[in-house]
Design a protein around this motif. Sequence first.
Motif, PDB file in Angstrom:
ATOM      1  N   VAL A  79      27.335  38.837   0.599  1.00 29.44           N
ATOM      2  CA  VAL A  79      28.762  38.841   1.245  1.00 29.44           C
ATOM      3  C   VAL A  79      28.386  38.228   2.508  1.00 29.44           C
ATOM      4  O   VAL A  79      27.585  38.222   3.420  1.00 29.44           O
ATOM      5  CB  VAL A  79      29.313  40.139   1.687  1.00 29.44           C
ATOM      6  N   ASP A  80      29.328  36.813   2.701  1.00 33.82           N
ATOM      7  CA  ASP A  80      29.276  35.967   3.752  1.00 33.82           C
ATOM      8  C   ASP A  80      30.576  35.983   4.746  1.00 33.82           C
ATOM      9  O   ASP A  80      31.600  36.348   4.322  1.00 33.82           O
ATOM     10  CB  ASP A  80      29.217  34.471   3.382  1.00 33.82           C
ATOM     11  N   VAL A  81      30.247  36.025   6.002  1.00 32.05           N
ATOM     12  CA  VAL A  81      31.439  35.925   7.043  1.00 32.05           C
ATOM     13  C   VAL A  81      31.444  34.514   7.590  1.00 32.05           C
ATOM     14  O   VAL A  81      30.361  33.829   7.941  1.00 32.05           O
ATOM     15  CB  VAL A  81      31.081  36.876   8.150  1.00 32.05           C
ATOM     16  N   VAL A  82      32.349  33.880   7.566  1.00 28.52           N
ATOM     17  CA  VAL A  82      32.398  32.439   7.989  1.00 28.52           C
ATOM     18  C   VAL A  82      33.080  32.301   9.294  1.00 28.52           C
ATOM     19  O   VAL A  82      34.299  32.823   9.306  1.00 28.52           O
ATOM     20  CB  VAL A  82      33.048  31.372   6.791  1.00 28.52           C
ATOM     21  N   GLY A  83      32.646  31.420  10.082  1.00 26.99           N
ATOM     22  CA  GLY A  83      33.246  31.262  11.243  1.00 26.99           C
ATOM     23  C   GLY A  83      32.357  30.761  12.367  1.00 26.99           C
ATOM     24  O   GLY A  83      31.073  30.605  12.040  1.00 26.99           O
ATOM     25  N   LEU A 104      38.109  33.219  15.280  1.00 30.58           N
ATOM     26  CA  LEU A 104      38.310  33.763  14.032  1.00 30.58           C
ATOM     27  C   LEU A 104      37.194  33.500  12.989  1.00 30.58           C
ATOM     28  O   LEU A 104      36.623  32.579  12.829  1.00 30.58           O
ATOM     29  CB  LEU A 104      39.378  32.868  13.148  1.00 30.58           C
ATOM     30  N   TYR A 105      37.131  34.808  12.043  1.00 26.44           N
ATOM     31  CA  TYR A 105      35.941  34.760  11.004  1.00 26.44           C
ATOM     32  C   TYR A 105      36.653  35.330   9.826  1.00 26.44           C
ATOM     33  O   TYR A 105      37.406  36.160   9.805  1.00 26.44           O
ATOM     34  CB  TYR A 105      34.716  35.747  11.466  1.00 26.44           C
ATOM     35  N   GLY A 106      36.211  34.432   8.539  1.00 25.75           N
ATOM     36  CA  GLY A 106      36.895  35.165   7.318  1.00 25.75           C
ATOM     37  C   GLY A 106      36.082  35.846   6.802  1.00 25.75           C
ATOM     38  O   GLY A 106      34.654  35.560   6.695  1.00 25.75           O
ATOM     39  N   LEU A 107      36.375  36.822   6.171  1.00 31.81           N
ATOM     40  CA  LEU A 107      35.447  37.790   5.267  1.00 31.81           C
ATOM     41  C   LEU A 107      36.207  38.037   3.767  1.00 31.81           C
ATOM     42  O   LEU A 107      37.385  38.064   3.745  1.00 31.81           O
ATOM     43  CB  LEU A 107      35.017  39.202   5.979  1.00 31.81           C
ATOM     44  N   PRO A 108      35.381  38.434   2.828  1.00 35.37           N
ATOM     45  CA  PRO A 108      35.943  38.534   1.408  1.00 35.37           C
ATOM     46  C   PRO A 108      36.784  39.757   1.404  1.00 35.37           C
ATOM     47  O   PRO A 108      36.766  40.782   1.954  1.00 35.37           O
ATOM     48  CB  PRO A 108      34.605  38.815   0.649  1.00 35.37           C
ATOM     49  N   ALA A 109      38.180  39.079   0.837  1.00 36.71           N
ATOM     50  CA  ALA A 109      39.097  40.512   0.478  1.00 36.71           C
ATOM     51  C   ALA A 109      39.218  41.079  -0.864  1.00 36.71           C
ATOM     52  O   ALA A 109      39.756  41.805  -1.300  1.00 36.71           O
ATOM     53  CB  ALA A 109      40.555  39.602   0.567  1.00 36.71           C
ATOM     54  N   THR A 110      38.151  40.481  -1.749  1.00 36.53           N
ATOM     55  CA  THR A 110      37.820  40.987  -3.103  1.00 36.53           C
ATOM     56  C   THR A 110      36.292  41.242  -3.259  1.00 36.53           C
ATOM     57  O   THR A 110      35.661  40.611  -2.579  1.00 36.53           O
ATOM     58  CB  THR A 110      38.423  40.012  -4.134  1.00 36.53           C
ATOM     59  N   PRO A 111      35.873  41.822  -4.244  1.00 38.98           N
ATOM     60  CA  PRO A 111      34.319  42.268  -4.391  1.00 38.98           C
ATOM     61  C   PRO A 111      33.731  41.053  -4.605  1.00 38.98           C
ATOM     62  O   PRO A 111      34.320  40.223  -5.464  1.00 38.98           O
ATOM     63  CB  PRO A 111      34.399  43.170  -5.942  1.00 38.98           C
ATOM     64  N   VAL A 112      32.594  41.025  -4.038  1.00 35.85           N
ATOM     65  CA  VAL A 112      31.736  39.713  -4.312  1.00 35.85           C
ATOM     66  C   VAL A 112      30.398  39.871  -5.367  1.00 35.85           C
ATOM     67  O   VAL A 112      29.948  41.069  -5.279  1.00 35.85           O
ATOM     68  CB  VAL A 112      30.993  39.372  -3.077  1.00 35.85           C
ATOM     69  N   PRO A 113      30.593  39.248  -6.340  1.00 42.39           N
ATOM     70  CA  PRO A 113      29.349  39.452  -7.386  1.00 42.39           C
ATOM     71  C   PRO A 113      28.104  39.399  -6.784  1.00 42.39           C
ATOM     72  O   PRO A 113      27.617  38.624  -6.149  1.00 42.39           O
ATOM     73  CB  PRO A 113      29.669  38.083  -8.269  1.00 42.39           C
ATOM     74  N   GLY A 114      27.381  40.501  -7.440  1.00 39.10           N
ATOM     75  CA  GLY A 114      26.034  40.553  -6.884  1.00 39.10           C
ATOM     76  C   GLY A 114      25.783  41.350  -5.708  1.00 39.10           C
ATOM     77  O   GLY A 114      24.806  41.520  -4.938  1.00 39.10           O
TER      78      GLY A 114
END
Length: 302
Positions: A79-83, A104-114
Motif C-alpha cells: 500500500v503506497d501513499v503518493v505525494g 496533498l497525498y493520495g492513498l488507495p480507495a480500493t483493496p490493493v492486491p497483496g
Amino acid sequence: MTEPPAVLSALAGLHVLAVPRGTDLAPLARAWFPVAHWTREPASAEAAPASRPMSGARFRGIAVAPVSTAGVLSLDGAVDVVGPYPLDATDARALTLPAQDSDLYGLPATPVPGATLAPGLVTGWATAVARRTGGGIVPAARDRAVVPDPLSAVDLTLWSSVPLRAADALPLVRPALSGSRLSPVEHDGAHGVGFSLAATYEYDGTVVVSCTRSTEVPVVLSTLDWREHGPWAYRVAWRPHDPLELEMSHPSQLHVIARQRVTPSISRVVATLWRTAGGTVVDAGGFVVSQEEIDARARVRG
C-alpha cells in the motif's frame, strides 16, 4: 464541490489526505505502520537541480523551471501513499478544506492486491492524521471534504515503567483538577498498585485518571527505545454528560465549552505524572505527544 483539476488530476481515483504545508508524513505513518518508509523520496523544486537554459537561438534566455516530483511512501510494502502535491490556501478553501497552504497525498480507495492492510485501516489512519495535524480528507468520489475537529481528541495516556499507588497519585493530580470532587472509584492491581480516580464537575462531566498494567501498547511505542516507555498506562480521559456527543462531527455548544474547560486540566494531570514517573505520552489517535505540546496545552486557560 469545486475541484481544481490541475491540482487533483494526478490523484484521480484516490482518496486525498491534506495536511498543512511542510508536515513530515513519515513519522505519522510509522506511528501506525512501523515498517513504513519512502521507496521514493519526494523531491521539491528547491531540492531539484538548478534550472538550465534551453538550447537553440529561438529559446535563448528561456530557462526550464525545476519540476517537483512526488514521493512514494510505502505503508506495508504494498500500500503506497503518493505525494506531496502542493495546494494553496485559496484552492483548499474551494475544496472546503482548512484554508491553509497544504500538501496533498493520495492513498488507495480500493483493496490493493497483496496488501496486508485493510482499506478501512488505511483510511482510519488518514482520518487520525487529519485530526492530529488540522488537515482534511477529500474522498475518491470527490463529493465532500471530511475535516475532523483537531480539538475533539482530548484523552491522553502516559506509558511509564514506574507504577504509582493511589495514595501517591492523589496529591499529585488534585491541584491539576481544581474545583472538582476527586475520589477513588476503584482499586486494582497487586499490593495496591494500580488505581482509578474520578474528578467530577457539575457542568463539565468527569475526568477519569487511571493506572493499569497493560500487555497491549500502542504501535507507535515499538518505534521508540524501550527505555522511553513502559507497561504502566496512566490514562486521563474525559467523560462528558452526554457521551454520544463525542462521536458527533458538530456537537452542541455546551459540549464544546465543557471540552475547552477540561482539556487544559487533562494536560496538567499528564504533565504532573510525567514529571514524577517519566515515560512517553500518546494521544487518542495513537501519536506521540511531545513535552512541549503538553506544556502548551496545559497553559491554555480553560
